[in-house]
Each structure stands twice: as C-alpha cells, then as structure tokens.
Design a protein around this motif. Structure first.
Motif, PDB file in Angstrom:
ATOM      1  N   GLU A 121      15.790  -0.958 -20.074  1.00  0.00           N
ATOM      2  CA  GLU A 121      14.765  -1.838 -19.996  1.00  0.00           C
ATOM      3  C   GLU A 121      14.487  -1.954 -18.415  1.00  0.00           C
ATOM      4  O   GLU A 121      13.124  -2.162 -18.218  1.00  0.00           O
ATOM      5  CB  GLU A 121      15.209  -3.078 -20.643  1.00  0.00           C
ATOM      6  CG  GLU A 121      15.104  -3.297 -22.312  1.00  0.00           C
ATOM      7  CD  GLU A 121      15.270  -4.567 -22.719  1.00  0.00           C
ATOM      8  OE1 GLU A 121      15.742  -4.712 -24.102  1.00  0.00           O
ATOM      9  OE2 GLU A 121      15.604  -5.367 -21.966  1.00  0.00           O
ATOM     10  N   GLN A 122      15.359  -2.232 -17.925  1.00  0.00           N
ATOM     11  CA  GLN A 122      15.018  -2.327 -16.312  1.00  0.00           C
ATOM     12  C   GLN A 122      14.677  -0.980 -15.741  1.00  0.00           C
ATOM     13  O   GLN A 122      13.714  -0.926 -14.835  1.00  0.00           O
ATOM     14  CB  GLN A 122      16.333  -2.648 -15.432  1.00  0.00           C
ATOM     15  CG  GLN A 122      16.941  -4.191 -15.856  1.00  0.00           C
ATOM     16  CD  GLN A 122      18.365  -4.348 -15.207  1.00  0.00           C
ATOM     17  OE1 GLN A 122      18.873  -3.587 -14.655  1.00  0.00           O
ATOM     18  NE2 GLN A 122      18.483  -5.814 -15.012  1.00  0.00           N
ATOM     19  N   TYR A 123      15.310   0.254 -16.195  1.00  0.00           N
ATOM     20  CA  TYR A 123      14.879   1.302 -15.761  1.00  0.00           C
ATOM     21  C   TYR A 123      13.431   1.622 -16.107  1.00  0.00           C
ATOM     22  O   TYR A 123      12.457   2.022 -15.337  1.00  0.00           O
ATOM     23  CB  TYR A 123      15.603   2.428 -16.492  1.00  0.00           C
ATOM     24  CG  TYR A 123      15.117   3.986 -16.225  1.00  0.00           C
ATOM     25  CD1 TYR A 123      14.674   4.336 -17.175  1.00  0.00           C
ATOM     26  CD2 TYR A 123      15.111   4.475 -14.933  1.00  0.00           C
ATOM     27  CE1 TYR A 123      14.039   5.802 -17.123  1.00  0.00           C
ATOM     28  CE2 TYR A 123      14.683   5.736 -14.989  1.00  0.00           C
ATOM     29  CZ  TYR A 123      14.017   6.480 -16.062  1.00  0.00           C
ATOM     30  OH  TYR A 123      13.577   7.692 -15.991  1.00  0.00           O
ATOM     31  N   LEU A 124      13.203   1.354 -17.383  1.00  0.00           N
ATOM     32  CA  LEU A 124      11.649   1.371 -17.900  1.00  0.00           C
ATOM     33  C   LEU A 124      10.612   0.405 -17.250  1.00  0.00           C
ATOM     34  O   LEU A 124       9.677   1.063 -16.999  1.00  0.00           O
ATOM     35  CB  LEU A 124      11.742   1.212 -19.490  1.00  0.00           C
ATOM     36  CG  LEU A 124      12.379   2.160 -20.412  1.00  0.00           C
ATOM     37  CD1 LEU A 124      12.198   1.870 -21.787  1.00  0.00           C
ATOM     38  CD2 LEU A 124      11.781   3.689 -20.053  1.00  0.00           C
ATOM     39  N   ASP A 125      11.121  -0.614 -16.703  1.00  0.00           N
ATOM     40  CA  ASP A 125      10.154  -1.570 -16.445  1.00  0.00           C
ATOM     41  C   ASP A 125       9.921  -1.149 -14.924  1.00  0.00           C
ATOM     42  O   ASP A 125       8.715  -1.006 -14.003  1.00  0.00           O
ATOM     43  CB  ASP A 125      10.923  -3.016 -16.189  1.00  0.00           C
ATOM     44  CG  ASP A 125       9.835  -4.091 -15.600  1.00  0.00           C
ATOM     45  OD1 ASP A 125      10.264  -4.586 -14.581  1.00  0.00           O
ATOM     46  OD2 ASP A 125       8.663  -4.085 -15.858  1.00  0.00           O
ATOM     47  N   TYR A 126      10.962  -0.713 -14.104  1.00  0.00           N
ATOM     48  CA  TYR A 126      10.863  -0.032 -12.797  1.00  0.00           C
ATOM     49  C   TYR A 126      10.101   0.966 -12.718  1.00  0.00           C
ATOM     50  O   TYR A 126       9.185   1.107 -11.850  1.00  0.00           O
ATOM     51  CB  TYR A 126      12.496  -0.060 -12.173  1.00  0.00           C
ATOM     52  CG  TYR A 126      12.119   0.383 -10.802  1.00  0.00           C
ATOM     53  CD1 TYR A 126      12.347   1.897 -10.237  1.00  0.00           C
ATOM     54  CD2 TYR A 126      11.983  -0.282  -9.590  1.00  0.00           C
ATOM     55  CE1 TYR A 126      12.350   2.415  -9.129  1.00  0.00           C
ATOM     56  CE2 TYR A 126      11.927  -0.040  -8.473  1.00  0.00           C
ATOM     57  CZ  TYR A 126      12.220   1.557  -8.136  1.00  0.00           C
ATOM     58  OH  TYR A 126      12.202   1.693  -6.668  1.00  0.00           O
ATOM     59  N   GLN A 127      10.406   1.674 -13.664  1.00  0.00           N
ATOM     60  CA  GLN A 127       9.456   3.177 -13.699  1.00  0.00           C
ATOM     61  C   GLN A 127       7.983   2.749 -14.039  1.00  0.00           C
ATOM     62  O   GLN A 127       7.299   3.591 -13.423  1.00  0.00           O
ATOM     63  CB  GLN A 127      10.063   4.057 -14.660  1.00  0.00           C
ATOM     64  CG  GLN A 127       9.431   5.482 -14.650  1.00  0.00           C
ATOM     65  CD  GLN A 127       9.988   6.514 -15.785  1.00  0.00           C
ATOM     66  OE1 GLN A 127      10.695   5.853 -16.719  1.00  0.00           O
ATOM     67  NE2 GLN A 127       9.849   7.829 -15.362  1.00  0.00           N
ATOM     68  N   ARG A 128       7.781   1.829 -14.800  1.00  0.00           N
ATOM     69  CA  ARG A 128       6.416   1.562 -15.190  1.00  0.00           C
ATOM     70  C   ARG A 128       5.719   1.002 -13.956  1.00  0.00           C
ATOM     71  O   ARG A 128       4.562   1.387 -13.728  1.00  0.00           O
ATOM     72  CB  ARG A 128       6.668   0.600 -16.182  1.00  0.00           C
ATOM     73  CG  ARG A 128       5.017   0.017 -16.642  1.00  0.00           C
ATOM     74  CD  ARG A 128       4.985  -1.099 -17.690  1.00  0.00           C
ATOM     75  NE  ARG A 128       5.881  -2.203 -17.255  1.00  0.00           N
ATOM     76  CZ  ARG A 128       5.451  -2.851 -16.183  1.00  0.00           C
ATOM     77  NH1 ARG A 128       4.179  -2.961 -15.713  1.00  0.00           N
ATOM     78  NH2 ARG A 128       6.111  -4.075 -15.838  1.00  0.00           N
ATOM     79  N   ARG A 129       6.280   0.166 -13.183  1.00  0.00           N
ATOM     80  CA  ARG A 129       5.880  -0.474 -12.078  1.00  0.00           C
ATOM     81  C   ARG A 129       5.649   0.610 -11.096  1.00  0.00           C
ATOM     82  O   ARG A 129       4.391   0.590 -10.548  1.00  0.00           O
ATOM     83  CB  ARG A 129       6.697  -1.584 -11.474  1.00  0.00           C
ATOM     84  CG  ARG A 129       6.682  -2.594 -12.257  1.00  0.00           C
ATOM     85  CD  ARG A 129       7.224  -4.041 -11.651  1.00  0.00           C
ATOM     86  NE  ARG A 129       8.466  -3.453 -10.751  1.00  0.00           N
ATOM     87  CZ  ARG A 129       9.610  -3.776 -10.997  1.00  0.00           C
ATOM     88  NH1 ARG A 129      10.021  -4.224 -12.283  1.00  0.00           N
ATOM     89  NH2 ARG A 129      10.631  -3.486 -10.417  1.00  0.00           N
ATOM     90  N   VAL A 130       6.573   1.581 -10.909  1.00  0.00           N
ATOM     91  CA  VAL A 130       6.453   2.448  -9.698  1.00  0.00           C
ATOM     92  C   VAL A 130       5.258   3.536 -10.107  1.00  0.00           C
ATOM     93  O   VAL A 130       4.458   3.870  -9.538  1.00  0.00           O
ATOM     94  CB  VAL A 130       7.811   3.116  -9.470  1.00  0.00           C
ATOM     95  CG1 VAL A 130       7.530   4.467  -8.459  1.00  0.00           C
ATOM     96  CG2 VAL A 130       8.722   2.124  -8.749  1.00  0.00           C
TER      97      VAL A 130
END
Length: 193
Positions: A121-130
């Motif tokens: 989830e953190q990965y997806l959130d970070y990837q989404r923001r970036v």
C-alpha cells in the motif's frame, strides 16, 4: 510756298541701326542669364528634395535595422530558453526513471522487512504520488517546449501578426513554463521524501 524739308542729321557710327535679322548682344545675354537662373533654381529645389528624401530614407532604414536587431535578440533568447527547457525535460525524464527504480527497490526492501500488505500500500501510494508529479512535470514541460517552438515560429514572421497578440501569446508561454517549473518543484519534494 513749299515748305522746306528738314535734312536729316548725319548719323553717328555708334547710333547706327542694327541690320535687320540680328539681335543686340545685350538682349541675348539677358535671355541666357534668365534661363540659367531658372535652371539654377530648379537644380537647387531638386537638390533640396533629394537631400530630404535621403535623410528620411536613412531614418527609416535605421529604425528598421533597430527593430530587426531587437527581434533577433528576442528570438535568440527564446531559443536559449527553449533549449534549457528541453534539457530540464530530459533531466526530469531521467529522474522519473531513477525514481521508479528506487520505488521498486524500496518496495522490495520493505516487503522483506515486514507486512507485505502495508508495504504494498505504501509502495502504491508513493508510486502514485511520484507518478502523478512526474506526469505533471512531463506534460507541463511538453506544453512549455511546444509553445516556445510555436512562439519562435511566430517571431520569425513577426510582420504577419499583431504585436499585441504576440505579446499576449509570449505571456501565455511564460505562464506554461512557470507551471512546468512548479510541477518540477513538487516532483523534487516527492522524491526527497
């Protein structure tokens, strides 16, 4: 008684009448002087006209030359700015690739350390923001470079466009490039987290 007829006085040599068909030398000189005076006045008027025409032409020529220099400097400045924006776009694309690789590495590291669901989830959130920030930068820089190229084309044929429209379009281009810089700043902040 018949009246006596007067006898004519002997004529002097100087007062002798001119033979028929010949003009007096003084009259010819006067006519020639008049013609020369008219020719001189006409020549002076023509010289004054040519002098004023030359001065006016030199003034117009200098004004056009100044405008041409100004336009050339403006186009050169825009070309430098366009090249800088293209460089920024290439750097941003490289940063996006690096960020994506780093995201993948971080996700792998976090997945190994703990709960895979939280890490994902953190990965997806970070990837989404970036990804959103990088996509915004790429889009904004693309619009900026396209608009700058279009403006350079317009400035190459400046006489075909209204100067007020060109100035307004140059302001719009600057606003697009400012947006690209702001998007890049947001991306840098996301990458720094």
């Amino acid at each position: 008684m018949a009246e006596p007829t007067p006898t004519p006085a002997p004529a002097s040599v100087d007062a002798a009448p001119a033979p028929a068909g010949r003009r007096r030398p003084g009259r010819r000189a006067a006519v020639l002087a008049g013609v020369l005076a008219v020719a001189l006045v006409a020549a002076l008027v023509l010289a004054a006209f040519l002098w004023r025409s030359t001065d006016a032409w030199q003034g117009h020529s200098a004004a056009w030359e100044g405008k041409a220099r100004d336009h050339a400097e403006q186009v050169a400045g825009l070309e430098v700015e366009l090249e800088g924006t293209r460089t920024d776009l290439a750097v941003t694309r490289d940063q996006l690739a690096t960020a994506t690789a780093r995201i993948t590495e971080l996700a792998d590291e976090k997945a190994q350390l703990g709960d895979e669901q939280v890490v994902a989830e953190q990965y997806l959130d970070y990837q989404r923001r970036v990804s959103e920030a990088a996509g915004g930068v790429a889009t904004a820089l693309g619009h900026c470079t396209a608009a700058q190229s279009q403006l350079i084309g317009y400035l190459g044929n400046r006489d075909a466009y209204d100067p007020a429209d060109l100035d307004r379009f140059a302001g719009d281009v600057q606003a697009l490039c400012d947006e690209a810089n702001e998007a890049n700043t947001r991306l840098q902040q996301e990458l720094a987290q």
